[in-house]
Design a protein around this motif. Structure first.
Motif, short mmCIF file in Angstrom:
data_model
loop_
_atom_site.label_atom_id
_atom_site.label_comp_id
_atom_site.label_asym_id
_atom_site.label_seq_id
_atom_site.Cartn_x
_atom_site.Cartn_y
_atom_site.Cartn_z
N LYS A 164 4.22 2.63 2.40
CA LYS A 164 5.68 3.24 1.72
C LYS A 164 6.09 4.51 2.22
O LYS A 164 7.21 4.71 2.77
N VAL A 165 4.82 5.31 2.27
CA VAL A 165 5.19 6.79 2.67
C VAL A 165 5.50 6.68 4.07
O VAL A 165 6.49 7.48 4.31
N GLN A 206 0.61 -1.26 0.10
CA GLN A 206 -0.16 -0.08 -0.06
C GLN A 206 0.90 1.33 0.12
O GLN A 206 2.03 1.17 0.68
N GLU A 207 0.48 2.30 -0.52
CA GLU A 207 1.17 3.64 -0.52
C GLU A 207 1.33 3.96 0.64
O GLU A 207 2.42 4.57 0.85
N THR A 208 0.40 3.83 1.58
CA THR A 208 0.59 4.41 3.04
C THR A 208 1.60 3.81 3.62
O THR A 208 2.56 4.62 4.54
#
Length: 196
Positions: free
Chosen positions: A55-56, A51-53
């Motif tokens: 990674k961020v 998920q992008e979250t």
């Protein structure tokens, strides 16, 4: 485990940390935060969390790169090379050469010379002299040196400093019993005196 990884990172000072976020005891993002509290060593995260979250969060915590499983070995090696190149550029950018009498400490090249001859130092000896050279002329406390060289878990292990300072003085001073450059500030810490 995350705790064991933190101990190893502090003790061995690796060139790069390859970190999976799915650890049995700590979240990998917490491991990144703890390493970043005392070191700028490159960290490449590998995880099944895509998920992008996720990674961020890992990148914001201080990771240098993030790969989602599955990935190819070639891509992993390429990303590791990029992280190492970036780390090398950051370390070498504007790093000074510190001179003190017959001593020459080239922080960019990670080489120490005494009277024009290269001195072979262990990794820990070099890290200690580099921290002192990075703050040449200033007194650094025992706690500061221990944290910078051995990591936050060693902040009370002052015997480490005594042993390594004795080794450095034998390698770098003309008379180790009467050091001219690696000075003890009694009860406080050590200082690299740069006046010739």
């Amino acid at each position: 485990t995350g705790e064991r990884g933190l101990v190893e990172a502090q003790a061995r000072a690796p060139d790069l940390v390859l970190l999976d976020l799915g650890l049995p005891d700590l979240d990998g993002v917490e491991v990144v935060r703890r390493i970043r509290a005392w070191s700028a060593m490159p960290i490449v995260v590998v995880s099944a969390r895509g998920q992008e979250t996720d990674k961020v969060e890992a990148l914001d915590a201080g990771a240098d790169d993030y790969l989602t499983k599955p990935f190819g070995t070639g891509e992993l090696l390429a990303r590791m090379r990029v992280a190492l190149r970036h780390s090398s550029r950051v370390q070498n950018s504007g790093e000074p050469v510190v001179e003190a009498g017959g001593l020459r400490i080239d922080l960019g090249a990670r080489v120490v010379y005494r009277d024009g001859e290269e001195v072979r130092l262990t990794r820990t000896e070099y890290r200690l002299v580099a921290v002192l050279a990075g703050h040449a002329g200033k007194v650094l406390t025992h706690r500061h040196l221990l944290r910078e060289v051995w990591g936050p878990g060693a902040a009370s292990e002052t015997h480490y400093l005594r042993v390594y300072m004795a080794q450095l003085r034998h390698k770098l001073e003309d008379d180790p019993a009467r050091p001219r450059h690696l000075l003890t500030e009694t009860g406080v810490g050590y200082r690299l005196k740069v006046d010739p």
